[in-house]
Design an enzyme around this catalytic site. Structure first.
Site, PDB file in Angstrom:
ATOM      1  N   SER A 145       0.859  -1.183   0.000  1.00  0.00           N
ATOM      2  CA  SER A 145       0.000   0.000   0.000  1.00  0.00           C
ATOM      3  C   SER A 145       0.892   1.229   0.000  1.00  0.00           C
ATOM      4  O   SER A 145       2.054   1.166   0.431  1.00  0.00           O
ATOM      5  CB  SER A 145      -0.882  -0.006   1.259  1.00  0.00           C
ATOM      6  OG  SER A 145      -1.478   1.256   1.478  1.00  0.00           O
ATOM      7  N   TYR A 158      -1.853  -1.193  10.400  1.00  0.00           N
ATOM      8  CA  TYR A 158      -1.964  -1.534   8.981  1.00  0.00           C
ATOM      9  C   TYR A 158      -0.758  -1.001   8.211  1.00  0.00           C
ATOM     10  O   TYR A 158      -0.127  -1.733   7.431  1.00  0.00           O
ATOM     11  CB  TYR A 158      -3.253  -0.940   8.420  1.00  0.00           C
ATOM     12  CG  TYR A 158      -3.401  -1.021   6.920  1.00  0.00           C
ATOM     13  CD1 TYR A 158      -3.930  -2.159   6.314  1.00  0.00           C
ATOM     14  CD2 TYR A 158      -3.043   0.049   6.105  1.00  0.00           C
ATOM     15  CE1 TYR A 158      -4.078  -2.235   4.942  1.00  0.00           C
ATOM     16  CE2 TYR A 158      -3.189  -0.019   4.729  1.00  0.00           C
ATOM     17  CZ  TYR A 158      -3.709  -1.161   4.147  1.00  0.00           C
ATOM     18  OH  TYR A 158      -3.852  -1.223   2.774  1.00  0.00           O
TER      19      TYR A 158
END
Length: 255
Positions: A145, A158
């Site tokens: 990401s 995350y």
């Protein structure tokens, strides 16, 4: 197909979280490019729907109905499916996020996110690497990401796991390069998925995203799959240890 080096004909690909969002888009793109696909997910209905779509494209599809944290059982089922054949492509896509601020993160949240996003990806990569080593060829693609590269406003755990995937990608590429195993990552920004659905309904949030996106729009899933096919195909044979950000330019700025 205009560039033969982009074909995935006669390849066997495995995609975790392969029935929704990015994972499903990649699974279907691999099938369109000629690969047979093993899709791993928890929901049997979603698995069967995606399997049918892959088969409608003229390719073989296999399903593994397991939680990604059951990686020992996943490995057993993949072993049965491959039946001695090589796993040519492995995509670690399955992931989750809990958008807690740093002071609100609980130990339970930490364990769930780290196990799902990072621990499972490592041990499944370990398995994939062992099978690819036998043939001295293979492609591993980790879905990271932009949050693994630059700071996000929430979701610190995350972001940590996605950063770890980027570093894991580099280390595995270094260790397994001598076996002609390419290990790369893709770092998406915002695409319409089950993880982003609610956020993308918030106009103020979307506006904040677009202010940090030079292309001034949310990505389309079909704009992500080309990167995956490239990294999985012979066209990407000399690329390893890299993270390809498909982000509309977001990482120019940070967030």
């Amino acid at each position: 197909m205009y560039l033969p080096s982009f074909t995935l004909e006669n390849k066997l690909a495995v995609v975790t979280g392969g029935t929704k969002g990015i994972g499903k888009a990649i699974s279907l793109a691999f099938a369109e490019s000629g690969a047979d696909v093993v899709i791993i997910a928890r929901n049997e209905k979603d698995l069967n729907e995606t399997k049918q779509q892959i088969e409608e494209l003229g390719r073989n599809a296999y399903t593994v109905c397991k939680d990604i944290n059951q990686y020992d059982e996943i490995i057993e089922e993949v072993e049965e499916i491959r039946d001695g054949k090589a796993v040519d492509i492995w995509v670690n896509n399955a992931g989750m996020n809990i958008r807690s601020s740093a002071e609100e993160v609980t130990e339970e949240e930490w364990d769930r996110i780290v196990s799902t996003n990072m621990k499972s990806a490592f041990f499944l990569s370990q398995y994939a690497g062992r099978t690819m080593k036998e043939k001295k060829q293979g492609k591993i693609i980790n879905i990271s990401s932009v949050g693994g590269h630059t700071a996000l406003r929430t979701g610190v755990v995350y972001a940590m796991t996605k950063s770890a995937l980027i570093q894991m990608t580099k280390n595995l590429a270094l260790e397994w390069g001598k076996y002609q195993i390419n290990v790369n990552a893709i770092g998406p920004w915002y695409f319409p998925t089950s993880l982003t659905e609610k956020l993308l309904q918030d106009e103020d949030y979307v506006q904040a995203i677009l202010e940090r996106t030079p292309l001034k729009r949310i990505g389309k899933l079909e704009e992500l799959t080309g990167a995956a096919v490239f990294l999985a195909s012979d066209a990407g044979n000399y690329m390893t240890g890299q993270t390809l950000f498909v982000d509309g330019g977001m990482t120019i700025y940070g967030f």
